[in-house]
Design a protein around this motif. Structure first.
Motif, mmCIF file in Angstrom:
data_model
loop_
_atom_site.group_PDB
_atom_site.id
_atom_site.type_symbol
_atom_site.label_atom_id
_atom_site.label_comp_id
_atom_site.label_asym_id
_atom_site.label_seq_id
_atom_site.Cartn_x
_atom_site.Cartn_y
_atom_site.Cartn_z
ATOM 1 N N CYS A 1 0.716 -1.198 -0.013
ATOM 2 C CA CYS A 1 -0.061 0.003 0.091
ATOM 3 C C CYS A 1 0.774 1.259 0.148
ATOM 4 O O CYS A 1 0.299 2.442 -0.149
ATOM 5 C CB CYS A 1 -0.788 0.111 1.194
ATOM 6 S SG CYS A 1 -2.337 -1.197 1.025
ATOM 7 N N GLN A 2 2.103 1.422 0.004
ATOM 8 C CA GLN A 2 2.930 2.288 0.120
ATOM 9 C C GLN A 2 3.102 2.756 -1.375
ATOM 10 O O GLN A 2 3.806 3.850 -1.717
ATOM 11 C CB GLN A 2 4.508 1.836 0.763
ATOM 12 C CG GLN A 2 4.082 1.864 2.309
ATOM 13 C CD GLN A 2 5.353 1.441 3.200
ATOM 14 O OE1 GLN A 2 6.552 1.440 2.579
ATOM 15 N NE2 GLN A 2 5.413 1.067 4.232
ATOM 16 N N HIS A 3 2.998 1.585 -2.272
ATOM 17 C CA HIS A 3 3.241 2.186 -3.818
ATOM 18 C C HIS A 3 2.124 3.191 -4.038
ATOM 19 O O HIS A 3 1.003 2.958 -3.782
ATOM 20 C CB HIS A 3 3.063 0.903 -4.633
ATOM 21 C CG HIS A 3 3.539 1.058 -6.033
ATOM 22 N ND1 HIS A 3 2.835 1.648 -7.077
ATOM 23 C CD2 HIS A 3 4.713 0.594 -6.585
ATOM 24 C CE1 HIS A 3 3.506 1.800 -7.921
ATOM 25 N NE2 HIS A 3 4.564 0.908 -7.872
ATOM 26 N N GLU A 4 2.658 4.145 -4.905
ATOM 27 C CA GLU A 4 1.475 5.149 -5.174
ATOM 28 C C GLU A 4 0.506 4.718 -6.257
ATOM 29 O O GLU A 4 -0.441 5.205 -6.041
ATOM 30 C CB GLU A 4 2.521 6.352 -6.040
ATOM 31 C CG GLU A 4 2.995 5.872 -7.367
ATOM 32 C CD GLU A 4 3.709 6.863 -8.163
ATOM 33 O OE1 GLU A 4 3.792 8.167 -7.485
ATOM 34 O OE2 GLU A 4 4.434 6.773 -9.036
ATOM 35 N N ALA A 5 0.510 3.617 -6.788
ATOM 36 C CA ALA A 5 -0.455 3.162 -7.654
ATOM 37 C C ALA A 5 -1.459 1.967 -6.861
ATOM 38 O O ALA A 5 -2.557 1.961 -7.507
ATOM 39 C CB ALA A 5 -0.029 2.371 -8.709
ATOM 40 N N VAL A 6 -1.083 1.862 -5.629
ATOM 41 C CA VAL A 6 -1.875 0.713 -5.206
ATOM 42 C C VAL A 6 -3.046 1.452 -4.030
ATOM 43 O O VAL A 6 -2.436 2.045 -3.006
ATOM 44 C CB VAL A 6 -1.011 -0.334 -4.364
ATOM 45 C CG1 VAL A 6 -2.108 -1.154 -3.415
ATOM 46 C CG2 VAL A 6 0.091 -1.102 -5.314
ATOM 47 N N LYS A 7 -4.049 1.297 -3.960
ATOM 48 C CA LYS A 7 -5.028 1.714 -3.165
ATOM 49 C C LYS A 7 -5.529 0.910 -2.083
ATOM 50 O O LYS A 7 -5.480 1.341 -0.981
ATOM 51 C CB LYS A 7 -6.516 2.091 -4.069
ATOM 52 C CG LYS A 7 -7.630 2.650 -3.337
ATOM 53 C CD LYS A 7 -8.905 2.858 -4.167
ATOM 54 C CE LYS A 7 -9.943 3.398 -3.518
ATOM 55 N NZ LYS A 7 -11.195 3.656 -4.298
ATOM 56 N N GLU A 8 -5.607 -0.402 -2.355
ATOM 57 C CA GLU A 8 -5.649 -1.421 -1.390
ATOM 58 C C GLU A 8 -5.050 -2.619 -1.694
ATOM 59 O O GLU A 8 -4.913 -2.842 -2.705
ATOM 60 C CB GLU A 8 -7.129 -1.821 -1.173
ATOM 61 C CG GLU A 8 -8.224 -0.667 -0.757
ATOM 62 C CD GLU A 8 -9.535 -1.091 -0.732
ATOM 63 O OE1 GLU A 8 -10.061 -1.560 0.366
ATOM 64 O OE2 GLU A 8 -10.175 -0.985 -1.642
ATOM 65 N N SER A 9 -4.854 -3.498 -0.424
ATOM 66 C CA SER A 9 -4.149 -4.886 -0.695
ATOM 67 C C SER A 9 -4.793 -5.626 0.381
ATOM 68 O O SER A 9 -4.598 -5.433 1.381
ATOM 69 C CB SER A 9 -2.578 -4.445 -0.802
ATOM 70 O OG SER A 9 -1.999 -5.614 -0.934
ATOM 71 N N LYS A 10 -4.844 -7.045 -0.165
ATOM 72 C CA LYS A 10 -5.200 -7.979 0.853
ATOM 73 C C LYS A 10 -4.402 -9.230 0.397
ATOM 74 O O LYS A 10 -4.681 -9.889 -0.821
ATOM 75 C CB LYS A 10 -6.773 -8.060 0.785
ATOM 76 C CG LYS A 10 -6.978 -9.333 2.082
ATOM 77 C CD LYS A 10 -6.769 -8.841 3.204
ATOM 78 C CE LYS A 10 -7.205 -9.676 4.372
ATOM 79 N NZ LYS A 10 -6.784 -9.364 5.734
ATOM 80 N N THR A 11 -3.374 -9.822 1.430
ATOM 81 C CA THR A 11 -2.847 -10.693 1.057
ATOM 82 C C THR A 11 -3.610 -12.060 1.889
ATOM 83 O O THR A 11 -3.978 -11.750 2.923
ATOM 84 C CB THR A 11 -1.339 -10.530 1.605
ATOM 85 O OG1 THR A 11 -0.702 -9.456 0.771
ATOM 86 C CG2 THR A 11 -0.435 -11.932 1.306
#
Length: 290
Positions: free
Chosen positions: A183-193
């Motif tokens: 989520c620290q990537h400027e293009a990533v809004k949400e992430s679920k692993t």
């Protein structure tokens, strides 16, 4: 809700909210980038909290009288919070209460299950003494099923759910740690692993990401970016992009649905249902039967 409210100001201009003083956010993890962007545009502080139905209210909250931090859910309120790290290492459990959190700064850290004890915790499950006993330690702490740790300042960090610990090649992987980096990537809004069963390594690691509107990113590019910031044993086996993360009525992400999607099981279920008798084409009246 916060993400939807931000869409009301796509140009970044502050909307007219003169009566808004502050806000509370709970029920699901709050990404730091969304948190900071909301405060910057709306000009009001947001306080994150952590609690459960069994605790009747928040057990931990962002302190309003301390410097702003966006990587933690805060400090304990009217309760004790203990970290049971026994399943993961040999460290003794750490106990932090509001009165001794500052004095305990610099103590040894360990990730484990978050346990809570205090007047906010309910007496037990209605007419279910067996479940009550399973979720209560001998000294009266409630087992939350959540994983977390305290930092040197006595602030609690939630790492994920105990059931969501991924074990690949015998190594414990905390999905929340991977999501925090992605989520620290400027293009990533949400992430679920999450994990998917695998006969060779036990479980494989899949990261499902939602991109910010107007951004484009390939799986290879994101994986290379993440590998520079994650330990080798935490590298995702695959990154999947989706338009949104499926969630239930309370706004919590549906892990079971996501797992079925990335494993291909949901597609098989849909195709199987379409092949059932309920969806077969009906024969027109008067048709000649073979």
């Amino acid at each position: 809700i916060m993400a939807l409210l931000l869409r009301l100001s796509p140009d970044g201009q502050r909307p007219p909210t003169p009566r808004l003083r502050f806000g509370f956010c709970g029920a699901a993890p709050l990404p730091a980038n969304l948190w900071q962007r909301f405060e910057a545009i709306f000009g009001s502080p947001i306080y994150q909290g952590y609690g459960l139905t069994e605790t009747t209210c928040w057990a931990v909250s962002t302190p309003p009288d301390q410097p702003r931090r966006y990587d933690t859910v805060g400090v304990p309120l009217d309760c004790e919070v203990r970290i049971d790290s026994a399943p993961f290492d040999d460290l003794e459990a750490l106990v932090f209460a509001p009165s001794d959190a500052a004095a305990s700064a610099g103590a040894a850290q360990g990730t484990g299950e978050v346990l809570i004890r205090g007047p906010i915790v309910g007496p037990g499950y209605y007419k279910n003494p067996r479940l009550t006993a399973e979720c209560t330690t001998r000294d009266g702490f409630f087992r939350t099923g959540d994983l977390g740790f305290f930092d040197a300042d006595g602030s609690l960090h939630i790492s994920g759910r105990l059931k969501e610990v991924i074990i690949r090649n015998g190594t414990n992987i905390f999905s929340r740690d991977i999501d925090r980096v992605l989520c620290q990537h400027e293009a990533v809004k949400e992430s679920k692993t999450l994990s998917v069963r695998d006969d060779l390594v036990g479980e494989r690691v899949y990261s499902v990401c939602v991109l910010e509107e107007g951004h484009a990113l390939t799986e290879l590019a994101l994986r290379k970016w993440a590998q520079e910031r994650l330990s080798h044993h935490m590298w995702p086996d695959a990154v999947v992009f989706m338009g949104y993360l499926p969630a239930g009525a309370a706004g919590k992400i549906s892990i079971n649905t996501l797992r079925k999607i990335v494993a291909g099981e949901l597609a098989d279920e849909i195709l199987g249902s379409l092949n059932s008798w309920r969806y077969k084409r009906a024969q027109p009246a008067g048709a000649i039967k073979p």
